[in-house]
Design a protein around this motif. Structure first.
Motif, PDB file in Angstrom:
ATOM      1  N   ARG A 203      58.318  33.913  11.563  1.00 31.86           N
ATOM      2  CA  ARG A 203      57.802  33.059  12.541  1.00 31.86           C
ATOM      3  C   ARG A 203      58.437  31.938  13.015  1.00 31.86           C
ATOM      4  N   LEU A 204      59.059  31.342  12.233  1.00 30.60           N
ATOM      5  CA  LEU A 204      59.877  30.039  12.621  1.00 30.60           C
ATOM      6  C   LEU A 204      61.057  30.570  13.310  1.00 30.60           C
ATOM      7  N   ALA A 205      61.839  31.630  12.864  1.00 31.18           N
ATOM      8  CA  ALA A 205      62.981  32.194  13.816  1.00 31.18           C
ATOM      9  C   ALA A 205      62.567  32.768  15.144  1.00 31.18           C
ATOM     10  N   THR A 206      61.342  33.241  15.264  1.00 31.22           N
ATOM     11  CA  THR A 206      60.879  33.791  16.500  1.00 31.22           C
ATOM     12  C   THR A 206      60.871  32.562  17.740  1.00 31.22           C
ATOM     13  N   VAL A 207      60.544  31.433  17.218  1.00 32.56           N
ATOM     14  CA  VAL A 207      60.401  30.293  18.339  1.00 32.56           C
ATOM     15  C   VAL A 207      61.696  29.216  17.915  1.00 32.56           C
ATOM     16  N   GLY A 208      62.762  29.513  17.211  1.00 35.51           N
ATOM     17  CA  GLY A 208      63.725  28.581  17.087  1.00 35.51           C
ATOM     18  C   GLY A 208      64.583  29.235  16.009  1.00 35.51           C
ATOM     19  N   ARG A 209      64.477  28.520  14.751  1.00 32.80           N
ATOM     20  CA  ARG A 209      65.628  29.037  13.568  1.00 32.80           C
ATOM     21  C   ARG A 209      64.634  29.036  12.502  1.00 32.80           C
ATOM     22  N   ARG A 210      64.965  29.919  11.513  1.00 36.63           N
ATOM     23  CA  ARG A 210      64.430  29.919   9.984  1.00 36.63           C
ATOM     24  C   ARG A 210      64.574  28.764   9.237  1.00 36.63           C
ATOM     25  N   ASP A 211      65.742  28.146   9.484  1.00 36.65           N
ATOM     26  CA  ASP A 211      66.226  26.995   8.533  1.00 36.65           C
ATOM     27  C   ASP A 211      65.829  25.505   9.436  1.00 36.65           C
ATOM     28  N   CYS A 212      64.903  25.445  10.231  1.00 38.38           N
ATOM     29  CA  CYS A 212      64.464  24.111  10.871  1.00 38.38           C
ATOM     30  C   CYS A 212      63.906  23.189   9.779  1.00 38.38           C
ATOM     31  N   VAL A 213      63.266  23.798   8.771  1.00 40.54           N
ATOM     32  CA  VAL A 213      62.811  22.920   7.687  1.00 40.54           C
ATOM     33  C   VAL A 213      63.040  23.684   6.399  1.00 40.54           C
ATOM     34  N   THR A 214      63.311  22.761   5.290  1.00 43.69           N
ATOM     35  CA  THR A 214      63.740  23.489   3.896  1.00 43.69           C
ATOM     36  C   THR A 214      62.476  23.445   2.977  1.00 43.69           C
ATOM     37  N   PHE A 215      62.112  24.647   2.466  1.00 51.22           N
ATOM     38  CA  PHE A 215      61.259  24.755   1.634  1.00 51.22           C
ATOM     39  C   PHE A 215      61.664  24.372   0.133  1.00 51.22           C
ATOM     40  N   MET A 216      61.025  23.552  -0.383  1.00 54.54           N
ATOM     41  CA  MET A 216      61.715  23.194  -1.896  1.00 54.54           C
ATOM     42  C   MET A 216      61.319  24.133  -2.825  1.00 54.54           C
ATOM     43  N   ASP A 217      61.944  24.235  -3.880  1.00 56.77           N
ATOM     44  CA  ASP A 217      61.521  25.221  -4.960  1.00 56.77           C
ATOM     45  C   ASP A 217      59.914  25.227  -5.431  1.00 56.77           C
ATOM     46  N   GLY A 218      59.368  26.440  -5.607  1.00 59.35           N
ATOM     47  CA  GLY A 218      58.010  26.194  -5.912  1.00 59.35           C
ATOM     48  C   GLY A 218      56.934  26.154  -4.607  1.00 59.35           C
ATOM     49  N   THR A 219      57.317  25.672  -3.482  1.00 56.06           N
ATOM     50  CA  THR A 219      56.419  25.447  -2.250  1.00 56.06           C
ATOM     51  C   THR A 219      55.777  26.877  -1.817  1.00 56.06           C
ATOM     52  N   MET A 220      56.877  27.846  -1.838  1.00 60.31           N
ATOM     53  CA  MET A 220      56.328  29.213  -1.368  1.00 60.31           C
ATOM     54  C   MET A 220      55.310  29.746  -2.323  1.00 60.31           C
ATOM     55  N   ASP A 221      55.278  29.512  -3.739  1.00 60.88           N
ATOM     56  CA  ASP A 221      54.320  30.017  -4.481  1.00 60.88           C
ATOM     57  C   ASP A 221      53.222  29.352  -4.267  1.00 60.88           C
ATOM     58  N   LEU A 222      53.046  27.977  -4.044  1.00 60.85           N
ATOM     59  CA  LEU A 222      51.747  27.247  -3.886  1.00 60.85           C
ATOM     60  C   LEU A 222      51.235  27.939  -2.432  1.00 60.85           C
ATOM     61  N   ILE A 223      52.001  28.154  -1.333  1.00 60.71           N
ATOM     62  CA  ILE A 223      51.577  28.541  -0.056  1.00 60.71           C
ATOM     63  C   ILE A 223      50.788  29.892  -0.243  1.00 60.71           C
ATOM     64  N   PHE A 224      51.482  30.727  -1.290  1.00 62.98           N
ATOM     65  CA  PHE A 224      50.813  32.051  -1.467  1.00 62.98           C
ATOM     66  C   PHE A 224      49.557  32.039  -2.235  1.00 62.98           C
ATOM     67  N   ASP A 225      49.563  31.192  -3.621  1.00 64.86           N
ATOM     68  CA  ASP A 225      48.265  31.226  -4.131  1.00 64.86           C
ATOM     69  C   ASP A 225      47.173  30.394  -3.317  1.00 64.86           C
ATOM     70  N   PHE A 226      47.528  29.562  -2.185  1.00 65.54           N
ATOM     71  CA  PHE A 226      46.426  29.184  -1.625  1.00 65.54           C
ATOM     72  C   PHE A 226      45.736  30.419  -0.566  1.00 65.54           C
ATOM     73  N   SER A 227      46.849  30.983  -0.044  1.00 71.27           N
ATOM     74  CA  SER A 227      46.487  32.056   1.148  1.00 71.27           C
ATOM     75  C   SER A 227      46.035  33.475   0.735  1.00 71.27           C
ATOM     76  N   GLY A 228      46.429  33.630  -0.543  1.00 71.22           N
ATOM     77  CA  GLY A 228      46.227  35.025  -0.891  1.00 71.22           C
ATOM     78  C   GLY A 228      47.148  36.035  -0.261  1.00 71.22           C
TER      79      GLY A 228
END
Length: 374
Positions: A203-228
């Motif tokens: 979704r980031l790449a669709t409107v710009g670039r996928r590296d416009c922000v940096t997700f630090m280690d472990g952040t994706m795990d927290l996002i997945f735990d929250f969202s299911g």
């Protein structure tokens, strides 16, 4: 407001079902293939189910945009209606006048319309979203619509879209005839941990670039735990994260930032997650609704602050403009004053020169013995 800060052309995590952002996980790709096959082959009844926010409506809109050039669509979203209202809404979606007509008349006109469309090569499709809200009587009316057929093809194709309980509803004994008419059935599962990360970057790449922000280690795990793994909840938290990063003027999504977002968007409960299988479907839906409502309130609050900031910036720009204008006027006044002073000096010099000239002339006259004039 944060789009300019991150160099994005639009907000990447809007909650609207925009096919532009469609991400095809393994499950979504399978469902899309089934839907495309159903449309192209005029399969009659197609059933699509999935959890709240799993992306069902986005898939439907993608199918409509890409595969329905020769189709005539009737899209029904308000499903808390009786059978007569359902037929009336279908007719209105097809452009037929339904006001003041009873059900038999509505069905006759719909049948005539479908025959006319079929004779011209067009494909009528009825898409009913949130179909789990239909009564058994309304669903039976939908089945009867599928009886409208020509010698070698269905006059109308019907796509039922709904939450998992739609399957339970259709499994009732009184709806066995409808169940037997469904030729294609698919269910959307939540995204996996890996698919969740790829979904965010997509979704980031669709409107710009996928590296416009940096997700630090472990952040994706927290996002997945929250969202299911539910796309709508992923959108909720990621939009919140980008807004928070913008406020802090950082291009890094840290663990602290995600933890704060989860705390803001969650509720005080025992150790559990939205994906906990012990939760009933009703409680999951209620939790999702509460999270979205809280997110909307937070979003409105932040939007109000952004609006105030924009107004202050605008007023500041206006003041700067007025000051510049006044400065220009002051500079112009100084230049004019200098011109006037120069003219005064010039005139004063001329007067002095004339006085000197007159005095010299007088002396000459007196020197010649002629009377002078005082």
């Amino acid at each position: 407001m944060y789009t300019d800060f991150f160099g994005l052309s639009a907000k990447p995590f809007e909650l609207l079902p925009n096919p532009k952002f469609i991400y095809l996980s393994k499950g979504h790709r399978k469902a899309l293939s089934y839907l495309q096959y159903g449309v192209q082959e005029r399969a009659g009844f197609t059933l699509l189910t999935g959890e709240v926010g799993s992306g069902k409506t986005t898939l439907i809109r993608d199918i409509v945009n890409k595969n329905c050039a020769d189709a005539t669509l009737a899209m029904i979203f308000n499903t808390r209606i009786d059978p007569r209202q359902l037929i009336a809404m279908v007719n209105e979606e097809f452009g037929l006048d339904a006001e003041g007509k009873d059900k038999p008349q509505l069905l006759r006109e719909l049948n005539d319309f479908l025959i006319d469309e079929g004779s011209t090569g067009r494909q009528p499709i009825i898409i009913i979203d949130e179909a789990q809200n239909l009564s058994a009587e309304a669903l039976e009316e939908v089945r009867l619509l599928s009886n409208l057929e020509a010698d070698n093809f269905k006059l109308v194709q019907i796509i039922l879209v709904g939450q998992p309980e739609l399957k339970q509803l259709i499994s009732q004994p009184e709806l066995r005839q409808l169940r037997q008419r469904i030729s294609l059935c698919c269910h959307l599962e939540p995204l996996s941990r890996e698919e969740t990360e790829e979904y965010i970057l997509h979704r980031l790449a669709t409107v710009g670039r996928r590296d416009c922000v940096t997700f630090m280690d472990g952040t994706m795990d927290l996002i997945f735990d929250f969202s299911g793994g539910i796309p709508r909840l992923i959108n909720v938290i990621c939009d919140f994260l980008l807004l928070s990063a913008f406020v802090e003027e950082t291009f890094q999504i840290s663990l602290d930032l995600v933890s704060e977002a989860v705390k803001e968007l969650s509720f005080e409960e025992p150790e559990s997650s939205p994906a906990d299988e012990s939760l009933t479907q009703a409680s999951k839906d209620e939790r999702l609704l509460q999270i979205e409502q809280k997110y909307d309130k937070l979003h409105v609050s932040r939007s109000e602050k952004e609006s105030i900031l924009e107004r202050l910036e605008s007023q500041g720009n206006i003041l700067k403009y007025l000051i510049n204008q006044q400065q220009k006027q002051f500079n112009h006044s100084e230049e004019r004053l200098a011109e006037i002073s120069a003219q005064i000096d010039y005139l004063r010099q001329e007067i002095q020169d004339e006085c000197k000239s007159s005095a010299t002339h007088e002396k000459l006259l007196l020197g010649n013995g002629k009377p002078g004039f005082l």
